[in-house]
Design an enzyme around this catalytic site. Structure first.
Site: not given
Length: 452
Positions: A10, A42
């Site tokens: 990320h 996630c």
């Protein structure tokens, strides 16, 4: 300008894409030890539970996309060492098993984190798995097909999301945690009581307030989990007890927290010149306490990665800190939290009060309405808001984003009482739940509110 980026999930992806746009003349090289980048971990539980059909959709960038921006992405390249004095990195090409040295003008460390793996008897048994990346997701799905009894160790967000996914697949699920409640870090007891009751109704076994001490197996495969309070049969075990920052490359070269998380300033600079860091490898500035904290969240990572790019040449955009704002959907419950729980505030030495509202989220004359449970934690002296939690079958989670802004701006409960929120019967009552919380901070007689 020659820039080296270590790691590309990320924070790394956010930093690289922004740097390529802001500094088209720069030579940007990414070293990534895995064979993929930008995987949204996630979404693993959603993939396992069948909500997300294809794991490939959980990637939002690729080496080809970065190449279009002029970025040189070196997949399956493991950075073995960094020398910040000579501005060099030693890299191993995993496929060719070759060692090379590269130089940089600016170094960006976005090495992320890795699941904590405890050292205990039986950890090497087959079917004891981690849950972090794309490969883990694929392995869990394949092994779960043949497993009936699944044990999840760790009752944080990832663990509870996996528990839900396995239950919906028809598995016998046990969740083990050494804290007395599920989601202990994120929610206070009145919230976790509702979550636990929902889980028990679905025959999920909660083995709380106990620690795993060993695993036993048969023919090399795990068959039982041993804890300080009992034993649990298992065909498959998923370890979700937390994460540790990957920062050994900079050990002794930059300032770090006790757990190894790199400390950065408000412009994402480490204590070493021309070395920047972002994401799960870093500590963040935690606004509720004003201290550095380790809170590995994708939201923190993309924000910090973007700031690295903006501040790479000169300090330009200041980091505003974070509240650790997060949300989760567990069966039919929509839950979100920001800042400190009441327990966490007390543990941090703050003197706080709370307001808890248990009310229907919209007028009772509407065809349907749901209960909403909102709790706001604030300092006794001055009323500064330091935390909040919401739970409802209706999706009211955006209210926590609002309260996150309140915490970031050091707002008080008195100010919250009279913020201008709209009223429309489809969505709320004339006095918004957040207004009610602010009002109740100094008007404790309200019938629907309990103030402590």
């Amino acid at each position: 300008m020659k820039v080296i980026v270590i790691g590309c999930t990320h924070a790394g992806t956010a930093a690289v894409t922004q740097m390529a746009k802001l500094y088209p003349e720069a030579q940007i090289t990414v070293y990534e030890r895995n064979d993929n980048i930008s995987f949204l971990s996630c979404g693993i539980a959603l993939h396992i539970g069948g909500v997300v059909e294809h794991a490939e959709s959980l990637f939002y960038s690729s080496p080809d996309q970065l190449a279009e921006l002029g970025v040189h992405t070196r997949m399956l390249h493991d950075v073995m060492s960094v020398d910040t004095k000579t501005k060099t990195v030693v890299v191993r090409d995993i496929i060719k098993d070759q060692i090379m040295t590269d130089t940089y003008d600016k170094l960006v460390v976005t090495t992320g984190s890795w699941p904590i793996i405890p050292k205990m008897e039986g950890m090497d048994l087959d079917n004891i798995l981690l849950c972090k990346n794309y490969a883990h997701a694929q392995t869990i799905i394949e092994r779960a097909k043949k497993a009936e009894r699944i044990v999840v160790v760790g009752a944080g967000y990832i663990g509870i999301e996996l528990v839900e996914a396995f239950e919906e697949l028809g598995k016998q699920v046990t969740v083990i945690d050494n804290t007395p409640r599920v989601l202990y870090k994120y929610l206070d007891g009145e919230y976790t009581d509702l979550v636990e009751e929902t889980m028990k109704q679905r025959h999920i076994h909660l083995a709380l307030n106990q620690s795993v001490t060993a695993f036993t197996g048969d023919k090399g495969k795990v068959n039982r989990v041993i804890t300080t309070a009992g034993e649990y049969d298992a065909d498959l075990v998923i370890m979700c007890i937390g994460f540790r920052p990957n920062t050994e490359l900079l050990a002794g070269q930059v300032e770090r927290l006790g757990n190894g998380a790199i400390i950065v300033d408000e412009y994402m600079r480490t204590s070493c010149p021309d070395v920047y860091a972002a994401g799960d490898s870093c500590a963040i500035h935690y606004n509720p306490t004003g201290q550095h904290a380790y809170i590995p969240l994708a939201t923190n990572a993309v924000r910090m990665g973007t700031l690295v790019a903006r501040n790479l040449v000169k300090p330009t955009v200041r980091y505003l800190g974070t509240q650790g704002t997060s949300g989760i959907k567990i069966f039919d419950l929509n839950i979100a939290s920001t800042g400190l729980t009441e327990q966490a505030a007390l543990d941090a030495g703050l003197i706080v009060k709370t307001v808890t509202i248990n009310d229907n989220f919209r007028p009772e004359f509407m065809p349907t309405y749901e209960k909403a449970l909102l709790k706001v934690v604030y300092e006794e002296d001055g009323g500064r808001i330091v935390g909040a939690q919401v739970l409802s079958k209706a999706d009211l989670t955006q209210s926590i984003n609002t309260l996150s802004v309140c915490i970031q701006n050091r707002m008080t409960m008195d100010e919250l009482a009279f913020v201008d929120f709209f009223f429309q019967p489809h969505y709320n009552k004339p006095w918004n739940l957040l207004n009610q919380a602010g009002l109740q901070a100094y008007t404790p007689q309200h019938n629907n509110v309990v103030a402590t």
